[in-house]
Design a protein around this motif. Structure first.
Motif: not given
Length: 166
Positions: A101, A98, A108, A95-96, A103-104, A92
């Motif tokens: 938040f 890209h 994840a 990914l945050r 969605q991340s 997470i």
């Protein structure tokens, strides 16, 4: 003119710091995934006696569980939980950078669960190990817990930031 130069330098510095944070975030994910792969490539004897501090922790946990329950207890789910909780938190965090938040968080959890599946398949090819759907379930739950812990931490941080700047 000097003011424009200072602004450009500041923007470059901020961009560089974000880029470094992004790269470090993904290196952490790769490092945790590699650790999981390494641990899954070891059989029970190696995990119990030949993995240094991991063996010592596992032995201690087995002793404590045995004393508590009055019989030997398999503590390998604790290892799975710990590894995948860390993976969920690291995912997470990476990914945050890209995506939004929220969605991340979902991404994840999905990626951690999918890695849990590949981990179990990997264990099919390791002598003395097996594919266990219960381990995958533990991996997925742990990924969710790790992602949610980071999610709560980030929300609290954003709320505090909003209160101090709002």
């Amino acid at each position: 003119m000097a003011n424009t130069s200072h602004t450009t330098t500041h923007q470059s510095s901020v961009h560089y710091k974000k880029r470094v944070a992004l790269v470090l975030s993904w290196l952490l994910v790769v490092g945790i995934a590699a650790m999981i792969f390494f641990m899954s490539s070891r059989n029970a004897n190696e995990l119990n006696h030949e993995t240094g501090v991991v063996s010592a922790i596992k032995t201690w946990l087995m002793q404590q569980a045995s004393m508590f329950f009055g019989h030997p207890v398999d503590v390998s789910p604790i290892g799975h939980f710990t590894e995948f909780c860390l993976l969920g938190a690291a995912l997470i965090n990476a990914l945050r950078w890209h995506m939004p938040f929220q969605q991340s968080v979902g991404a994840a959890i999905i990626l951690g669960s999918l890695y849990g599946i590949t981990d179990e398949i990997h264990q099919l090819f390791v002598p003395g190990r097996s594919c266990d759907p219960a381990d995958w379930l533990v991996d997925t739950i742990a990924t969710i817990v790790g992602a949610l812990i980071i999610s709560l931490f980030v929300r609290q941080r954003l709320e505090r930031k909003g209160k101090t700047h709002g």
